[in-house]
Design a protein around this motif. Structure first.
Motif, PDB file in Angstrom:
ATOM      1  N   ILE A  65       0.831  -1.210   0.000  1.00  0.00           N
ATOM      2  CA  ILE A  65       0.000   0.000   0.000  1.00  0.00           C
ATOM      3  C   ILE A  65       0.871   1.268   0.000  1.00  0.00           C
ATOM      4  O   ILE A  65       0.458   2.299  -0.490  1.00  0.00           O
ATOM      5  CB  ILE A  65      -0.967  -0.003   1.208  1.00  0.00           C
ATOM      6  CG1 ILE A  65      -1.902   1.195   1.126  1.00  0.00           C
ATOM      7  CG2 ILE A  65      -0.229   0.008   2.523  1.00  0.00           C
ATOM      8  CD1 ILE A  65      -3.003   1.208   2.161  1.00  0.00           C
ATOM      9  N   PHE A  66       2.101   1.205   0.512  1.00  0.00           N
ATOM     10  CA  PHE A  66       2.897   2.431   0.632  1.00  0.00           C
ATOM     11  C   PHE A  66       4.083   2.508  -0.322  1.00  0.00           C
ATOM     12  O   PHE A  66       5.009   3.255  -0.086  1.00  0.00           O
ATOM     13  CB  PHE A  66       3.364   2.613   2.073  1.00  0.00           C
ATOM     14  CG  PHE A  66       2.225   3.042   2.948  1.00  0.00           C
ATOM     15  CD1 PHE A  66       1.713   4.325   2.867  1.00  0.00           C
ATOM     16  CD2 PHE A  66       1.630   2.157   3.810  1.00  0.00           C
ATOM     17  CE1 PHE A  66       0.647   4.723   3.634  1.00  0.00           C
ATOM     18  CE2 PHE A  66       0.564   2.543   4.583  1.00  0.00           C
ATOM     19  CZ  PHE A  66       0.068   3.828   4.499  1.00  0.00           C
ATOM     20  N   MET A  67       4.046   1.772  -1.391  1.00  0.00           N
ATOM     21  CA  MET A  67       5.112   1.895  -2.379  1.00  0.00           C
ATOM     22  C   MET A  67       4.616   2.713  -3.564  1.00  0.00           C
ATOM     23  O   MET A  67       5.052   2.540  -4.682  1.00  0.00           O
ATOM     24  CB  MET A  67       5.571   0.499  -2.825  1.00  0.00           C
ATOM     25  CG  MET A  67       6.117  -0.343  -1.695  1.00  0.00           C
ATOM     26  SD  MET A  67       7.377   0.478  -0.684  1.00  0.00           S
ATOM     27  CE  MET A  67       8.716   0.580  -1.817  1.00  0.00           C
ATOM     28  N   ASN A  68       3.696   3.609  -3.303  1.00  0.00           N
ATOM     29  CA  ASN A  68       3.111   4.373  -4.389  1.00  0.00           C
ATOM     30  C   ASN A  68       2.672   5.761  -3.908  1.00  0.00           C
ATOM     31  O   ASN A  68       3.243   6.312  -2.974  1.00  0.00           O
ATOM     32  CB  ASN A  68       1.938   3.597  -4.984  1.00  0.00           C
ATOM     33  CG  ASN A  68       0.925   3.222  -3.918  1.00  0.00           C
ATOM     34  OD1 ASN A  68       0.808   3.890  -2.908  1.00  0.00           O
ATOM     35  ND2 ASN A  68       0.182   2.166  -4.146  1.00  0.00           N
ATOM     36  N   ASP A  69       1.647   6.293  -4.532  1.00  0.00           N
ATOM     37  CA  ASP A  69       1.181   7.639  -4.229  1.00  0.00           C
ATOM     38  C   ASP A  69       0.547   7.768  -2.847  1.00  0.00           C
ATOM     39  O   ASP A  69       0.482   8.872  -2.312  1.00  0.00           O
ATOM     40  CB  ASP A  69       0.193   8.094  -5.301  1.00  0.00           C
ATOM     41  CG  ASP A  69       0.865   8.217  -6.665  1.00  0.00           C
ATOM     42  OD1 ASP A  69       2.092   8.504  -6.694  1.00  0.00           O
ATOM     43  OD2 ASP A  69       0.193   8.028  -7.687  1.00  0.00           O
ATOM     44  N   ASN A  70       0.106   6.676  -2.261  1.00  0.00           N
ATOM     45  CA  ASN A  70      -0.439   6.741  -0.902  1.00  0.00           C
ATOM     46  C   ASN A  70       0.613   7.281   0.068  1.00  0.00           C
ATOM     47  O   ASN A  70       0.315   8.109   0.925  1.00  0.00           O
ATOM     48  CB  ASN A  70      -0.904   5.363  -0.420  1.00  0.00           C
ATOM     49  CG  ASN A  70      -2.052   4.826  -1.234  1.00  0.00           C
ATOM     50  OD1 ASN A  70      -2.768   5.565  -1.892  1.00  0.00           O
ATOM     51  ND2 ASN A  70      -2.224   3.528  -1.202  1.00  0.00           N
ATOM     52  N   PHE A  71       1.836   6.806  -0.091  1.00  0.00           N
ATOM     53  CA  PHE A  71       2.918   7.274   0.776  1.00  0.00           C
ATOM     54  C   PHE A  71       3.205   8.746   0.537  1.00  0.00           C
ATOM     55  O   PHE A  71       3.451   9.502   1.476  1.00  0.00           O
ATOM     56  CB  PHE A  71       4.190   6.451   0.562  1.00  0.00           C
ATOM     57  CG  PHE A  71       5.344   6.956   1.374  1.00  0.00           C
ATOM     58  CD1 PHE A  71       5.373   6.772   2.746  1.00  0.00           C
ATOM     59  CD2 PHE A  71       6.387   7.638   0.776  1.00  0.00           C
ATOM     60  CE1 PHE A  71       6.432   7.243   3.513  1.00  0.00           C
ATOM     61  CE2 PHE A  71       7.445   8.122   1.531  1.00  0.00           C
ATOM     62  CZ  PHE A  71       7.468   7.925   2.897  1.00  0.00           C
ATOM     63  N   ARG A  72       3.156   9.179  -0.715  1.00  0.00           N
ATOM     64  CA  ARG A  72       3.423  10.590  -1.023  1.00  0.00           C
ATOM     65  C   ARG A  72       2.407  11.499  -0.337  1.00  0.00           C
ATOM     66  O   ARG A  72       2.759  12.552   0.187  1.00  0.00           O
ATOM     67  CB  ARG A  72       3.416  10.814  -2.534  1.00  0.00           C
ATOM     68  CG  ARG A  72       4.601  10.149  -3.228  1.00  0.00           C
ATOM     69  CD  ARG A  72       4.606  10.368  -4.713  1.00  0.00           C
ATOM     70  NE  ARG A  72       4.770  11.797  -4.996  1.00  0.00           N
ATOM     71  CZ  ARG A  72       4.453  12.344  -6.157  1.00  0.00           C
ATOM     72  NH1 ARG A  72       3.955  11.617  -7.144  1.00  0.00           N
ATOM     73  NH2 ARG A  72       4.629  13.641  -6.352  1.00  0.00           N
ATOM     74  N   VAL A  73       1.144  11.082  -0.325  1.00  0.00           N
ATOM     75  CA  VAL A  73       0.109  11.872   0.343  1.00  0.00           C
ATOM     76  C   VAL A  73       0.352  11.891   1.851  1.00  0.00           C
ATOM     77  O   VAL A  73       0.321  12.954   2.481  1.00  0.00           O
ATOM     78  CB  VAL A  73      -1.307  11.334   0.018  1.00  0.00           C
ATOM     79  CG1 VAL A  73      -2.356  11.980   0.908  1.00  0.00           C
ATOM     80  CG2 VAL A  73      -1.634  11.565  -1.449  1.00  0.00           C
ATOM     81  N   LEU A  74       0.634  10.737   2.422  1.00  0.00           N
ATOM     82  CA  LEU A  74       0.864  10.656   3.866  1.00  0.00           C
ATOM     83  C   LEU A  74       2.085  11.487   4.273  1.00  0.00           C
ATOM     84  O   LEU A  74       2.053  12.215   5.262  1.00  0.00           O
ATOM     85  CB  LEU A  74       1.040   9.190   4.281  1.00  0.00           C
ATOM     86  CG  LEU A  74       1.038   8.897   5.774  1.00  0.00           C
ATOM     87  CD1 LEU A  74      -0.284   9.321   6.413  1.00  0.00           C
ATOM     88  CD2 LEU A  74       1.287   7.422   6.026  1.00  0.00           C
ATOM     89  N   ARG A  75       3.146  11.415   3.480  1.00  0.00           N
ATOM     90  CA  ARG A  75       4.355  12.186   3.788  1.00  0.00           C
ATOM     91  C   ARG A  75       4.088  13.690   3.676  1.00  0.00           C
ATOM     92  O   ARG A  75       4.523  14.474   4.521  1.00  0.00           O
ATOM     93  CB  ARG A  75       5.493  11.781   2.868  1.00  0.00           C
ATOM     94  CG  ARG A  75       6.812  12.481   3.243  1.00  0.00           C
ATOM     95  CD  ARG A  75       7.945  12.044   2.381  1.00  0.00           C
ATOM     96  NE  ARG A  75       7.608  12.393   1.000  1.00  0.00           N
ATOM     97  CZ  ARG A  75       8.185  11.872  -0.067  1.00  0.00           C
ATOM     98  NH1 ARG A  75       9.110  10.959   0.073  1.00  0.00           N
ATOM     99  NH2 ARG A  75       7.846  12.237  -1.279  1.00  0.00           N
ATOM    100  N   LEU A  76       3.353  14.116   2.658  1.00  0.00           N
ATOM    101  CA  LEU A  76       3.015  15.533   2.518  1.00  0.00           C
ATOM    102  C   LEU A  76       2.201  16.007   3.715  1.00  0.00           C
ATOM    103  O   LEU A  76       2.430  17.098   4.236  1.00  0.00           O
ATOM    104  CB  LEU A  76       2.231  15.784   1.223  1.00  0.00           C
ATOM    105  CG  LEU A  76       1.806  17.227   1.002  1.00  0.00           C
ATOM    106  CD1 LEU A  76       3.012  18.119   0.729  1.00  0.00           C
ATOM    107  CD2 LEU A  76       0.807  17.331  -0.140  1.00  0.00           C
ATOM    108  N   MET A  77       1.281  15.185   4.158  1.00  0.00           N
ATOM    109  CA  MET A  77       0.488  15.543   5.335  1.00  0.00           C
ATOM    110  C   MET A  77       1.403  15.714   6.545  1.00  0.00           C
ATOM    111  O   MET A  77       1.265  16.668   7.305  1.00  0.00           O
ATOM    112  CB  MET A  77      -0.570  14.476   5.601  1.00  0.00           C
ATOM    113  CG  MET A  77      -1.666  14.443   4.552  1.00  0.00           C
ATOM    114  SD  MET A  77      -2.833  13.102   4.820  1.00  0.00           S
ATOM    115  CE  MET A  77      -3.594  13.651   6.343  1.00  0.00           C
TER     116      MET A  77
END
Length: 82
Positions: A1-13
């Motif tokens: 789940i976190f090897m994609n854009d989901n991680f980018r959103v979470l990191r930006l948050m």
């Protein structure tokens, strides 16, 4: 789940956390997140649903546009950032 854009959103948050009333809140709206990452609003909405369903984020006191990263979300950020 976190090897994609989901991680980018979470990191930006995480990068945009503010302390409000002793709570660590990301006050960014989904539109602001979308614009920051170059995503569509629909894509961010889908990612936010995935993150909420997985208990990585939650709404702050059920308010719109204010999110908190849960302990589970913080653990993921910590592990991936290492």
């Amino acid at each position: 789940i976190f090897m994609n854009d989901n991680f980018r959103v979470l990191r930006l948050m995480q990068e945009n956390i503010m302390v409000i009333n002793k709570a660590h809140i990301c006050p960014m709206t989904q539109q602001e997140i979308a614009e920051s990452l170059g995503f569509s609003l629909m894509k961010v909405n889908s990612i936010m649903i995935t993150l909420r369903d997985g208990k990585y984020i939650d709404r702050y006191k059920n308010s719109r546009g204010r999110y908190v990263i849960t302990t589970k979300g913080k653990q993921v950020l910590s592990v991936i950032s290492e």
